[in-house]
Scaffold this motif. Structure first.
Motif, PDB file in Angstrom:
ATOM      1  N   LEU A  52      -1.381 -34.332 -62.069  1.00  0.00           N
ATOM      2  CA  LEU A  52      -1.915 -33.767 -60.821  1.00  0.00           C
ATOM      3  C   LEU A  52      -1.605 -32.277 -60.718  1.00  0.00           C
ATOM      4  CD1 LEU A  52      -0.925 -36.702 -58.446  1.00  0.00           C
ATOM      5  CD2 LEU A  52      -3.229 -36.115 -59.206  1.00  0.00           C
ATOM      6  N   PHE A  81       2.537 -43.295 -53.692  1.00  0.00           N
ATOM      7  CA  PHE A  81       2.782 -42.064 -52.942  1.00  0.00           C
ATOM      8  C   PHE A  81       3.666 -42.313 -51.722  1.00  0.00           C
ATOM      9  CE2 PHE A  81      -0.988 -41.400 -55.377  1.00  0.00           C
ATOM     10  CZ  PHE A  81      -0.947 -40.072 -55.738  1.00  0.00           C
ATOM     11  N   ALA A  85      -1.038 -43.414 -49.384  1.00  0.00           N
ATOM     12  CA  ALA A  85      -2.384 -42.980 -49.797  1.00  0.00           C
ATOM     13  C   ALA A  85      -3.343 -44.144 -49.980  1.00  0.00           C
ATOM     14  CB  ALA A  85      -2.298 -42.144 -51.080  1.00  0.00           C
ATOM     15  N   TYR A  87      -6.707 -46.288 -49.110  1.00  0.00           N
ATOM     16  CA  TYR A  87      -8.027 -45.900 -48.621  1.00  0.00           C
ATOM     17  C   TYR A  87      -8.275 -46.647 -47.310  1.00  0.00           C
ATOM     18  CZ  TYR A  87      -8.053 -44.760 -53.561  1.00  0.00           C
ATOM     19  OH  TYR A  87      -7.699 -44.282 -54.801  1.00  0.00           O
ATOM     20  N   HIS A  89     -10.702 -47.137 -45.300  1.00  0.00           N
ATOM     21  CA  HIS A  89     -11.940 -47.869 -45.033  1.00  0.00           C
ATOM     22  C   HIS A  89     -12.087 -49.103 -45.906  1.00  0.00           C
ATOM     23  CE1 HIS A  89     -12.311 -44.671 -47.972  1.00  0.00           C
ATOM     24  NE2 HIS A  89     -13.103 -45.483 -48.617  1.00  0.00           N
ATOM     25  N   PHE A  98      -9.212 -51.111 -56.693  1.00  0.00           N
ATOM     26  CA  PHE A  98      -9.992 -49.865 -56.874  1.00  0.00           C
ATOM     27  C   PHE A  98      -9.856 -49.282 -58.294  1.00  0.00           C
ATOM     28  CE2 PHE A  98     -10.658 -45.246 -56.420  1.00  0.00           C
ATOM     29  CZ  PHE A  98     -11.936 -45.259 -55.900  1.00  0.00           C
ATOM     30  N   MET A 102     -12.830 -48.692 -61.055  1.00  0.00           N
ATOM     31  CA  MET A 102     -13.137 -47.391 -61.648  1.00  0.00           C
ATOM     32  C   MET A 102     -13.140 -47.466 -63.168  1.00  0.00           C
ATOM     33  SD  MET A 102     -13.736 -45.324 -59.249  1.00  0.00           S
ATOM     34  CE  MET A 102     -14.391 -46.679 -58.308  1.00  0.00           C
ATOM     35  N   LYS A 132      -4.920 -50.354 -41.684  1.00  0.00           N
ATOM     36  CA  LYS A 132      -4.452 -50.060 -40.320  1.00  0.00           C
ATOM     37  C   LYS A 132      -3.904 -51.313 -39.626  1.00  0.00           C
ATOM     38  CE  LYS A 132      -8.922 -50.820 -38.351  1.00  0.00           C
ATOM     39  NZ  LYS A 132     -10.237 -50.342 -38.235  1.00  0.00           N
TER      40      LYS A 132
ATOM     41  N   PRO B 207      -6.406 -36.766 -46.134  1.00  0.00           N
ATOM     42  CA  PRO B 207      -5.150 -36.472 -46.835  1.00  0.00           C
ATOM     43  C   PRO B 207      -5.378 -36.241 -48.332  1.00  0.00           C
ATOM     44  CG  PRO B 207      -4.991 -38.510 -45.557  1.00  0.00           C
ATOM     45  CD  PRO B 207      -6.427 -38.114 -45.574  1.00  0.00           C
ATOM     46  N   GLU B 209      -3.469 -36.797 -50.675  1.00  0.00           N
ATOM     47  CA  GLU B 209      -2.956 -37.900 -51.497  1.00  0.00           C
ATOM     48  C   GLU B 209      -4.034 -38.931 -51.824  1.00  0.00           C
ATOM     49  OE1 GLU B 209      -1.312 -36.697 -48.974  1.00  0.00           O
ATOM     50  OE2 GLU B 209       0.715 -36.230 -49.673  1.00  0.00           O
ATOM     51  N   GLN B 210      -5.019 -39.077 -50.921  1.00  0.00           N
ATOM     52  CA  GLN B 210      -6.080 -40.043 -51.219  1.00  0.00           C
ATOM     53  C   GLN B 210      -6.868 -39.613 -52.443  1.00  0.00           C
ATOM     54  OE1 GLN B 210      -8.692 -41.591 -48.227  1.00  0.00           O
ATOM     55  NE2 GLN B 210      -7.072 -41.617 -46.713  1.00  0.00           N
ATOM     56  N   GLN B 212      -5.603 -37.654 -54.800  1.00  0.00           N
ATOM     57  CA  GLN B 212      -4.686 -37.766 -55.937  1.00  0.00           C
ATOM     58  C   GLN B 212      -4.613 -39.217 -56.416  1.00  0.00           C
ATOM     59  OE1 GLN B 212      -1.026 -36.012 -54.523  1.00  0.00           O
ATOM     60  NE2 GLN B 212      -1.717 -33.954 -55.041  1.00  0.00           N
ATOM     61  N   ALA B 213      -4.538 -40.151 -55.447  1.00  0.00           N
ATOM     62  CA  ALA B 213      -4.480 -41.576 -55.803  1.00  0.00           C
ATOM     63  C   ALA B 213      -5.751 -41.960 -56.556  1.00  0.00           C
ATOM     64  CB  ALA B 213      -4.318 -42.423 -54.553  1.00  0.00           C
ATOM     65  N   ALA B 214      -6.904 -41.463 -56.091  1.00  0.00           N
ATOM     66  CA  ALA B 214      -8.169 -41.792 -56.745  1.00  0.00           C
ATOM     67  C   ALA B 214      -8.214 -41.198 -58.160  1.00  0.00           C
ATOM     68  CB  ALA B 214      -9.337 -41.284 -55.914  1.00  0.00           C
ATOM     69  N   ALA B 219     -10.851 -42.242 -60.995  1.00  0.00           N
ATOM     70  CA  ALA B 219     -12.150 -41.973 -60.382  1.00  0.00           C
ATOM     71  C   ALA B 219     -12.664 -40.597 -60.795  1.00  0.00           C
ATOM     72  CB  ALA B 219     -12.038 -42.059 -58.867  1.00  0.00           C
ATOM     73  N   GLN B 223     -17.260 -40.235 -58.073  1.00  0.00           N
ATOM     74  CA  GLN B 223     -16.647 -41.436 -57.486  1.00  0.00           C
ATOM     75  C   GLN B 223     -15.685 -41.056 -56.361  1.00  0.00           C
ATOM     76  OE1 GLN B 223     -15.299 -42.965 -61.267  1.00  0.00           O
ATOM     77  NE2 GLN B 223     -16.664 -44.728 -61.107  1.00  0.00           N
ATOM     78  N   TYR B 227     -16.312 -42.547 -52.823  1.00  0.00           N
ATOM     79  CA  TYR B 227     -15.363 -43.546 -52.316  1.00  0.00           C
ATOM     80  C   TYR B 227     -14.277 -42.966 -51.399  1.00  0.00           C
ATOM     81  CZ  TYR B 227     -17.384 -46.873 -55.577  1.00  0.00           C
ATOM     82  OH  TYR B 227     -18.246 -47.698 -56.237  1.00  0.00           O
ATOM     83  N   VAL B 228     -14.085 -41.644 -51.439  1.00  0.00           N
ATOM     84  CA  VAL B 228     -13.044 -41.055 -50.572  1.00  0.00           C
ATOM     85  C   VAL B 228     -13.670 -40.131 -49.520  1.00  0.00           C
ATOM     86  CG1 VAL B 228     -10.933 -39.663 -50.492  1.00  0.00           C
ATOM     87  CG2 VAL B 228     -11.310 -41.204 -52.412  1.00  0.00           C
ATOM     88  N   PRO B 231     -16.719 -41.975 -47.016  1.00  0.00           N
ATOM     89  CA  PRO B 231     -16.228 -42.902 -45.980  1.00  0.00           C
ATOM     90  C   PRO B 231     -15.317 -42.230 -44.952  1.00  0.00           C
ATOM     91  CG  PRO B 231     -15.797 -43.767 -48.176  1.00  0.00           C
ATOM     92  CD  PRO B 231     -16.296 -42.397 -48.361  1.00  0.00           C
ATOM     93  N   ASN B 232     -14.510 -41.267 -45.428  1.00  0.00           N
ATOM     94  CA  ASN B 232     -13.621 -40.578 -44.491  1.00  0.00           C
ATOM     95  C   ASN B 232     -14.400 -39.685 -43.529  1.00  0.00           C
ATOM     96  OD1 ASN B 232     -10.662 -41.047 -44.762  1.00  0.00           O
ATOM     97  ND2 ASN B 232     -11.122 -40.670 -46.903  1.00  0.00           N
ATOM     98  N   HIS B 314     -12.370 -46.389 -35.709  1.00  0.00           N
ATOM     99  CA  HIS B 314     -11.109 -46.932 -35.176  1.00  0.00           C
ATOM    100  C   HIS B 314     -10.869 -48.358 -35.644  1.00  0.00           C
ATOM    101  CE1 HIS B 314     -10.358 -43.460 -32.826  1.00  0.00           C
ATOM    102  NE2 HIS B 314     -11.596 -43.487 -32.418  1.00  0.00           N
TER     103      HIS B 314
END
Lengths: 374, 314
Positions: A52, A81, A85, A87, A89, A98, A102, A132, B207, B209-210, B212-214, B219, B223, B227-228, B231-232, B314
């Motif tokens: 990263l 993390f 982190a 997702y 949704h 995920f 991928m 959530k 964020p 980190e999302q 970075q995680a992907a 991804a 992608q 995917y990030v 949707p966000n 929400h």
């Protein structure tokens, strides 16, 4: 499963050097913890391993393969993390699967693997919920699930427990250690909490200002700290320090605490006539009949365990810069020494106690280089 | 203890009738009290005119006068409306415009938001330029565009001719298709910065980190976007699309200045039709009926979209 190697890794941000000549070899299946105060470069080192962050110079190898120029997705690693982190949704099932999606794995295989991981982490009942709707601990387990389902060569964890409350942290700590032992995957774990480091790691890397201070097991770091920083950072509370002269008394090396003689390890005889920094851990100071009498300034009672504070004789304490153990330890009072006792005795502030510094428990450090002597 | 007693005495309410609004029991009352002036004002400047136009839409009124005696209620205006070819054409034009302007502004807005979200030198200046069309007053912007699109000496026709894309100047004021797209282009130019600003705020709240995680999950750039990012951003996109939709529905200045609704009704939207009926043909009853129907369509769209995106976020 694989070995991890850092060879002469450097990282600079402009003129600021975040990591200086980082060399480390982690064996296959090791649980290696990077520990150090905030800003010591431990997270940067982990991010470079993950791909990263780019390295400024040096090479990184995972399983003997040079991955320095590879992207994070091509290093065969999984990362957990600090804030999980996840997702937001996606359901727990999709979050965990995920990485497999991928990689183009067919849906039914993904599902089977996700269900297996969920069983290990006791998440089966939560698979169709969104993050959530989960508690902090459950989210943390989803993040772990996302890592283990991929069956990577190495797990990288960046302070994964810091968002949990104290009780859950202790519980999850044990869960992670058990999981790692069960899967046998090489794990690099970053934390600023030395308790986590000491309890979880098979190998601890203590860092400060972008440099490795010492690498060893928790026992090695505790009993043979290589310098004042490691001695003060490792242990809760950390080691006590005082400054004093090395003298010979009937051929035996001694120093003075206030006006009283304190016997030193025999190996320090060669230092006679010089000044040194002496360290002793709070749990090693004995309350017994002795000529050294001190008044207690503060008594902190944690039930059976008590931390007793007393003042270091004038002129013998370290300066604030000498005893700098990072921004997490700013409130440490360099003028005081601490005793950690576990007994049923009730201590009062202002009370006078007599102390003994056991000769074999005294650590000696060079006042200029801060390195351990002997 | 003495000190405590004194404090208690000091903070004791002076009169028995005073309501302590900080008490949990009375807190809500205080809230309503503070809201009251705003609610009354809203009722006067929003609800009353709406009720008035609903009232007019049910009357056969040529020129409405405040205080004039009410005429008997009739459904004639609505009968005329639903039987009128003009109304259905205005609905169709409005719908086309909403889809085309909303869609294109979303694409351009998202692209520019992604662009100015990157770290590069002069980013602050780039953000300023992106937001500039939004800051220019609508009429001023439209007049500038009207000059640019002029068939005799407009820069757009000149450039298209020079580039060899067209062989003769486009008559933006006489060709129906050209007029429609000219209006759309100006609306998109004026409307996309709002999209950019809103989506940029949305992008900044994702964020790191999302991503970075992907990346660690393998991804690719697309992608990660799919995917990030998408949707966000969905809740922000939804809200911004509603705002743009409602803006296209009610926008009057751009169309009025650029084409006046012409040629042959090709750019007559519901709001232009409302104006025409009321102030060009002085059929205020019919104009009010168009206005009321427009309001109902807008209310329906925003209700449907708001609840859809609110439940997503929400």
């Amino acid at each position: 499963m694989a070995t991890v190697e850092f060879n002469h890794i450097k990282k600079s941000y402009g003129s600021v050097e975040a990591i200086r000549d980082f060399n480390l070899s982690v064996d296959d299946g090791d649980f290696c913890v990077f520990v150090g105060p905030s800003g010591c470069g431990k997270s940067t080192a982990l991010k470079m391993l993950a791909g990263l962050e780019a390295t400024t110079s040096g090479t990184i190898q995972i399983g003997g393969r040079d991955v320095t120029e590879l992207g994070p997705g091509n290093r065969d690693i999984a990362m957990v993390f600090q804030n999980y982190a996840l997702y937001p949704h996606m359901t727990v099932r999709k979050n965990i699967g995920f990485g497999l999606k991928m990689r183009g794995m067919p849906g039914n295989e993904i599902n089977a693997k996700v269900e297996d991981a969920a069983k290990i982490l006791e998440l089966t009942n939560y698979l169709d919920r969104k993050p959530k709707a989960l508690s902090g601990g459950q989210r943390q387990r989803v993040a772990l699930g996302r890592a283990i389902v991929r069956e990577p060569s190495a797990f990288l964890m960046d302070e994964p427990l810091s968002n949990l409350d104290a009780k859950l942290r202790v519980q999850t700590r044990a869960e992670i250690v058990n999981l790692q032992k069960r899967l046998g995957v090489t794990t690099i774990y970053v934390t600023h909490d030395q308790t986590e480091a000491l309890t979880m790691a098979s190998k601890i890397v203590v860092m400060r200002d972008g440099m490795i201070q010492q690498i060893g097991t928790s026992h090695e770091l505790f009993t043979h700290p290589r310098n004042i920083f490691v001695a003060g950072f490792i242990g809760s509370p950390g080691m006590n320090f005082f400054r004093g002269p090395v003298e010979l008394d009937a051929g035996q090396p001694v120093t003075r605490f206030g006006g009283h003689l304190v016997r030193l390890p025999a190996a320090t005889a060669a230092l006679a006539g010089t000044d040194a920094v002496f360290g002793i851990r709070p749990e090693h100071i004995q309350l017994t009949t002795s000529p050294i009498n001190v008044g207690l300034r503060l008594v902190e009672s944690l039930g059976t365990e008590k931390i007793l504070h007393f003042q270091i004789p004038k002129g013998q304490s370290l300066t604030n810069t000498e005893a700098d153990f990072g921004p997490d330890d700013q409130d440490r009072d360099v003028q005081s020494m601490l005793i950690r006792v576990i007994d049923d005795h009730i201590y009062q502030e202002g009370q006078s106690v007599s102390l003994l510094f056991p000769q074999d428990k005294i650590h000696v450090f060079d006042p200029a280089t801060h390195a351990a002597i002997g | 203890m003495t000190h405590l007693t004194e404090t208690t005495i000091l903070t004791k309410p002076k009169g028995p009738r005073m309501i302590d609004f900080s008490a949990p029991r009375h807190r809500k009352k205080f809230g309503y009290l503070l809201l009251a002036p705003a609610v009354i004002l809203m009722a006067l400047i929003i609800v009353y005119p709406i009720l008035l136009s609903v009232d007019i839409s049910f009357q056969d009124v040529r020129i409405a006068r405040v205080g004039a005696s009410d005429k008997p209620w009739t459904l004639d205006n609505y009968r005329w409306l639903f039987a009128s070819h003009e109304f259905w054409r205005a609905c169709w034009v409005t719908a086309k415009m909403v889809v085309f302007v909303g869609g294109t502004a979303l694409v351009i807005g998202l692209a520019t938001a992604l662009l100015v979200n990157q770290k590069f030198k002069g980013r602050a200046l780039a953000r300023l330029f992106v937001a500039l069309p939004w800051a220019v007053p609508e009429v001023v912007a439209t007049v500038i565009w009207a000059w640019m699109l002029d068939s005799s000496f407009g820069v757009v026709n000149w450039a298209l001719l020079r580039l060899g894309i067209i062989s003769e100047a486009i008559q933006f004021s006489q060709n129906s298709t050209a007029a429609f797209f000219a209006v759309c282009v100006v609306m998109i130019w004026k409307g996309y910065p709002l999209m950019t600003i809103m989506l940029l705020a949305g992008l900044q709240s994702i964020p790191e980190e999302q991503y970075q995680a992907a990346k660690v999950d393998g991804a690719s750039v697309w992608q990660r976007f799919w995917y990030v990012t998408v949707p966000n951003l969905a809740p922000v996109m939804g809200v911004t699309l509603i705002m743009t939709t409602l803006w296209v529905f009610r926008d009057f200045a751009i169309i009025h200045v650029l084409t006046g609704g012409g040629p042959l009704g090709a750019t007559t939207t519901l709001s232009i039709m409302t104006f025409e009926q009321s102030f060009s043909y002085f059929r205020m009853g019919q104009g009010a009926a168009v206005g009321v129907v427009t309001m109902l369509i807008c209310a329906f769209i925003s209700r449907a979209l708001v609840s859809r995106f609110a439940s997503k976020s929400h």
